[in-house]
Enzyme design. Structure first.
Site, PDB file in Angstrom:
ATOM      1  N   HIS A  22      -3.725   5.690   3.560  1.00 10.61           N
ATOM      2  CA  HIS A  22      -4.461   4.495   3.138  1.00 10.61           C
ATOM      3  C   HIS A  22      -3.889   3.219   3.756  1.00 10.61           C
ATOM      4  O   HIS A  22      -4.627   2.357   4.239  1.00 10.61           O
ATOM      5  CB  HIS A  22      -4.440   4.414   1.616  1.00 10.61           C
ATOM      6  CG  HIS A  22      -5.425   3.471   1.019  1.00 10.61           C
ATOM      7  ND1 HIS A  22      -5.117   2.172   0.693  1.00 10.61           N
ATOM      8  CD2 HIS A  22      -6.733   3.650   0.681  1.00 10.61           C
ATOM      9  CE1 HIS A  22      -6.186   1.584   0.173  1.00 10.61           C
ATOM     10  NE2 HIS A  22      -7.180   2.455   0.144  1.00 10.61           N
TER      11      HIS A  22
ATOM     12  N   ASP B  88       0.838  -1.202   0.000  1.00 15.81           N
ATOM     13  CA  ASP B  88       0.000   0.000   0.000  1.00 15.81           C
ATOM     14  C   ASP B  88       0.875   1.254   0.000  1.00 15.81           C
ATOM     15  O   ASP B  88       1.910   1.292  -0.654  1.00 15.81           O
ATOM     16  CB  ASP B  88      -0.920  -0.043   1.223  1.00 15.81           C
ATOM     17  CG  ASP B  88      -2.268   0.584   0.971  1.00 15.81           C
ATOM     18  OD1 ASP B  88      -2.325   1.818   0.861  1.00 15.81           O
ATOM     19  OD2 ASP B  88      -3.276  -0.148   0.892  1.00 15.81           O
TER      20      ASP B  88
ATOM     21  N   SER C  23     -11.662  -1.035  -0.171  1.00 14.66           N
ATOM     22  CA  SER C  23     -10.316  -1.051   0.408  1.00 14.66           C
ATOM     23  C   SER C  23     -10.332  -1.378   1.890  1.00 14.66           C
ATOM     24  O   SER C  23      -9.385  -1.974   2.413  1.00 14.66           O
ATOM     25  CB  SER C  23      -9.646   0.316   0.226  1.00 14.66           C
ATOM     26  OG  SER C  23      -9.221   0.516  -1.086  1.00 14.66           O
TER      27      SER C  23
END
Length: 283
Positions: free
Chosen positions: A96, A56, A240
């Site tokens: 994220h 990520d 996600s």
């Protein structure tokens, strides 16, 4: 080897030697379904000893939501002479990766987290770097990889498919988020991965099985409270954030049954899914 033995070996179809009488491997029965229950996911396992790669934007391990240090963070860089892997201090470029890590650690607080940074600001990245990061995770002995990212570019599909199959054959489980838009994305469409989309529930252990893939499982991913940049928390929505719920649950399972293969894990998830009705419930 004599002539007759050589003749017989040549006539055997490729790969069939693995199933000859002197080559077959005796396997212990798992005996799982007699004892398996959802209690495993609530009380009995914290993911200890399971290596989980978050591929990520990086992980900020100082965020309280991550629950402590991670084992290693590497950054994949692409230069004129190819790819390089740089070990760096745990940082997150966009938030994220930290969000995904917080979901995983909430379920499996003792898992060993590895950050493979392939995304930059605004969670953008290059497909070639993504491929290199996934390859690093497979080759460095991860048990589970969380892929809350993907690509819609077909030019990467073949190589991604090869890597997904390589992971499958090496016993590395890939958990992938489906695209938030109704368009094909890779690697979430491959049968060798565990593909996940969001549902509206709030119980982190509540997930559902979909018998009409390619998206096979649904987990919480709508208005989920996740860790973010600058020690903040945000309410986030997206597939996600559903995928790391399944990743955390798999870490819980593998901590108790470390010999499970990806296809066995998928079967167990189907058995533990909240919409699976058992005979005892039908009486």
């Amino acid at each position: 080897m004599g002539t007759e033995e050589l003749k017989k070996s040549v006539q055997r179809p490729a790969w069939s030697w693995q199933f000859s009488a002197d080559a077959r491997i005796a396997l212990p029965s798992l005996d799982l379904f007699a004892t398996l229950s959802r209690d495993l996911l609530h009380h009995d396992s914290r993911g200890k000893g399971v290596k989980v790669a978050v591929i990520d934007s990086g992980i900020d391990d100082t965020h309280p939501g991550v629950g402590g240090p991670i084992s290693k963070q590497v950054m994949i860089e692409e230069g004129p002479e190819g790819f390089s892997t740089i070990v760096e201090e745990p940082i997150d470029i966009s938030g994220h990766g930290t969000a995904c890590a917080s979901v995983i650690r909430a379920l499996a607080p003792e898992c060993e987290l590895y950050s493979v940074r392939v995304l930059g600001k605004w969670s953008r990245g290059r497909g070639t770097v993504f491929l290199a990061g996934l390859r690093w995770a497979i080759e460095n002995g991860m048990h589970v990889c969380n892929l809350s990212l993907g690509t819609t570019k077909k030019e990467f599909s073949d190589t991604l498919h090869e890597l997904a199959d390589l992971a499958y054959f090496r016993g590395v489980t890939l958990v992938t988020a489906a695209n938030n838009m109704p368009i094909p994305s890779f690697p979430s469409l491959y049968a060798s991965v565990i593909s996940v989309a969001a549902h509206e529930g709030k119980d982190p252990h509540q997930f559902y099985y979909n018998p009409q893939p390619p998206v096979e499982f649904g987990a919480p991913g709508i208005d989920v409270n996740v860790a973010w940049l600058n020690q903040q928390w945000i309410m986030a929505t997206g597939n996600s954030f559903a995928a790391p719920h399944i990743t955390g649950i798999i870490a819980q399972i593998l901590a108790v049954y470390p010999e499970l293969t990806p296809f066995q894990i998928k079967t167990i998830l189907r058995e533990l899914a909240s919409n699976t009705v058992h005979e005892s419930q039908l009486c």
